[in-house]
Design a protein around this motif. Structure first.
Motif, short mmCIF file in Angstrom:
data_model
loop_
_atom_site.label_atom_id
_atom_site.label_comp_id
_atom_site.label_asym_id
_atom_site.label_seq_id
_atom_site.Cartn_x
_atom_site.Cartn_y
_atom_site.Cartn_z
N PRO A 20 0.14 -14.64 1.96
CA PRO A 20 1.05 -13.55 2.65
C PRO A 20 0.27 -14.48 4.55
N ASP A 21 1.08 -15.17 4.97
CA ASP A 21 0.80 -16.34 6.46
C ASP A 21 2.38 -16.58 6.58
N ASP A 22 3.96 -16.21 5.42
CA ASP A 22 4.63 -15.82 5.78
C ASP A 22 5.79 -15.12 6.57
N PRO A 23 6.21 -15.32 7.54
CA PRO A 23 6.50 -14.50 8.39
C PRO A 23 7.07 -12.58 7.96
N ALA A 24 7.75 -12.85 6.69
CA ALA A 24 8.34 -12.56 6.68
C ALA A 24 7.31 -11.02 5.70
N PHE A 25 6.15 -11.58 4.87
CA PHE A 25 5.20 -10.76 4.82
C PHE A 25 4.12 -10.02 5.78
N SER A 26 3.98 -11.41 7.11
CA SER A 26 3.40 -10.75 8.10
C SER A 26 3.65 -10.31 9.14
N ALA A 27 4.95 -10.03 9.29
CA ALA A 27 5.39 -9.07 10.44
C ALA A 27 4.80 -7.77 11.44
N TYR A 67 3.64 -12.35 -3.46
CA TYR A 67 3.46 -11.40 -1.88
C TYR A 67 4.87 -11.80 -2.23
N GLU A 68 5.25 -9.98 -2.00
CA GLU A 68 7.10 -9.48 -2.46
C GLU A 68 6.84 -9.22 -1.10
N VAL A 69 8.55 -9.25 -0.39
CA VAL A 69 8.78 -8.87 0.46
C VAL A 69 10.64 -8.35 -0.34
N SER A 70 10.95 -7.21 0.53
CA SER A 70 12.14 -6.36 0.52
C SER A 70 13.23 -7.01 1.56
N ALA A 90 1.63 -3.47 1.31
CA ALA A 90 0.64 -4.40 2.23
C ALA A 90 0.74 -3.67 3.53
N THR A 91 0.50 -2.95 4.25
CA THR A 91 1.01 -1.83 4.35
C THR A 91 -0.43 -1.27 4.68
N SER A 92 -0.70 0.05 3.60
CA SER A 92 -1.52 1.13 3.85
C SER A 92 -2.20 0.66 2.48
N GLY A 93 -2.49 -0.62 1.43
CA GLY A 93 -2.94 -0.86 0.76
C GLY A 93 -4.07 0.21 -0.50
N ARG A 94 -2.54 1.09 -0.44
CA ARG A 94 -2.05 1.93 -1.81
C ARG A 94 -1.25 1.19 -2.85
N VAL A 95 -2.01 1.42 -4.18
CA VAL A 95 -1.14 0.92 -5.42
C VAL A 95 0.13 1.85 -5.52
N ILE A 96 1.30 0.99 -5.40
CA ILE A 96 2.79 1.76 -5.56
C ILE A 96 3.04 1.25 -6.46
N GLY A 97 2.91 0.53 -7.56
CA GLY A 97 3.63 0.21 -9.43
C GLY A 97 2.35 -0.63 -10.37
N VAL A 98 2.62 0.46 -11.02
CA VAL A 98 1.68 -0.86 -12.36
C VAL A 98 2.79 -0.93 -14.12
N ASP A 99 2.32 -2.05 -13.92
CA ASP A 99 3.70 -2.42 -14.98
C ASP A 99 3.51 -3.32 -15.62
#
Length: 179
Positions: free
Chosen positions: A93-100, A126-129, A154-163
C-alpha cells in the motif's frame, strides 16, 4: 503486431491438442480481443489465458506496457469484444501508484470485506488501474471452505466487487501470467 496476433490466434489449437477442454464458440475471438487490448495498452504481450466464467468466455492478457514497462493484466469479453478491466498488482500500500491520494486504513477495508463475506482472511493484494483508481483485494475463505476475492475501494472503503472461482474453467494458458 499483426504477426503476433496471428501467432496467438493459432496457439489455442495447440492447447486443444494437448488435452485441454474444447475451445468454446465466441462472438469475438482472440485476435479481436488482442487488437482491443493493444489499442488501450500498447506493449509486449507476455501471455494470454482463456477462461469460461459462468459460461462467459473471457480472455486475460498479460502485457508489459510501453508507457511504464510494468506488467498489466487486461481482460476482454469474448461475448462483447470489449475490455472489461485493466489492472496491475503493486507490492504494497506504500507503492506511489496505490498511495497517490488519501486512502482508507487497511484495517477498515478488511472490516468492509469481512462484513460482505464473513470468514477468514487468507490473502491480500493491492491493485491499481491505468486511470489511478486503487483497491484492496482480499481473499476470504468462508466457514464452508469457499474462497472469495473481495475488492474494496481504497479511497471510499466501499466494497466494489466480490468474485469467486466457482463456475470458472480455464480453457488454455499460453505464456506467462501477470504479476
Amino acid at each position: 503486431m499483426r504477426r503476433a496476433a496471428l501467432v496467438l490466434a493459432a496457439l489455442p489449437a495447440l492447447a486443444t491438442a494437448t488435452g485441454t477442454p474444447d475451445i468454446p464458440e465466441t462472438r469475438f475471438g482472440l485476435e479481436h480481443c488482442l487488437s482491443q487490448v493493444e489499442a488501450r495498452l500498447p506493449g509486449r504481450f507476455l501471455g494470454v489465458e482463456m477462461l469460461l466464467k459462468n459460461g462467459e468466455p473471457l480472455y486475460e492478457f498479460s502485457v508489459r506496457a510501453r508507457s511504464d514497462r510494468r506488467i498489466w493484466e487486461a481482460t476482454c469479453s469474448g461475448s462483447t469484444g470489449r475490455i472489461t478491466g485493466i489492472e496491475r498488482d503493486v507490492p504494497s500500500p506504500d507503492d506511489p501508484a496505490f498511495s497517490a491520494s488519501d486512502r482508507v486504513p487497511e484495517v477498515l477495508a478488511e472490516d468492509a470485506a469481512l462484513a460482505q463475506v464473513p470468514g477468514r482472511l487468507v490473502g491480500r493484494e493491492y491493485e491499481v488501474s491505468p486511470g489511478g483508481s486503487a483497491w484492496y483485494e482480499f481473499t476470504v475463505v468462508t466457514q464452508s471452505g469457499q474462497e472469495f476475492e473481495v475488492m474494496v475501494d481504497a479511497t471510499s472503503g466501499r466494497v466494489i466487487g466480490v468474485d469467486s472461482d466457482e463456475g470458472e474453467t480455464r480453457i488454455f494458458r499460453i505464456g506467462i501470467e501477470g504479476d
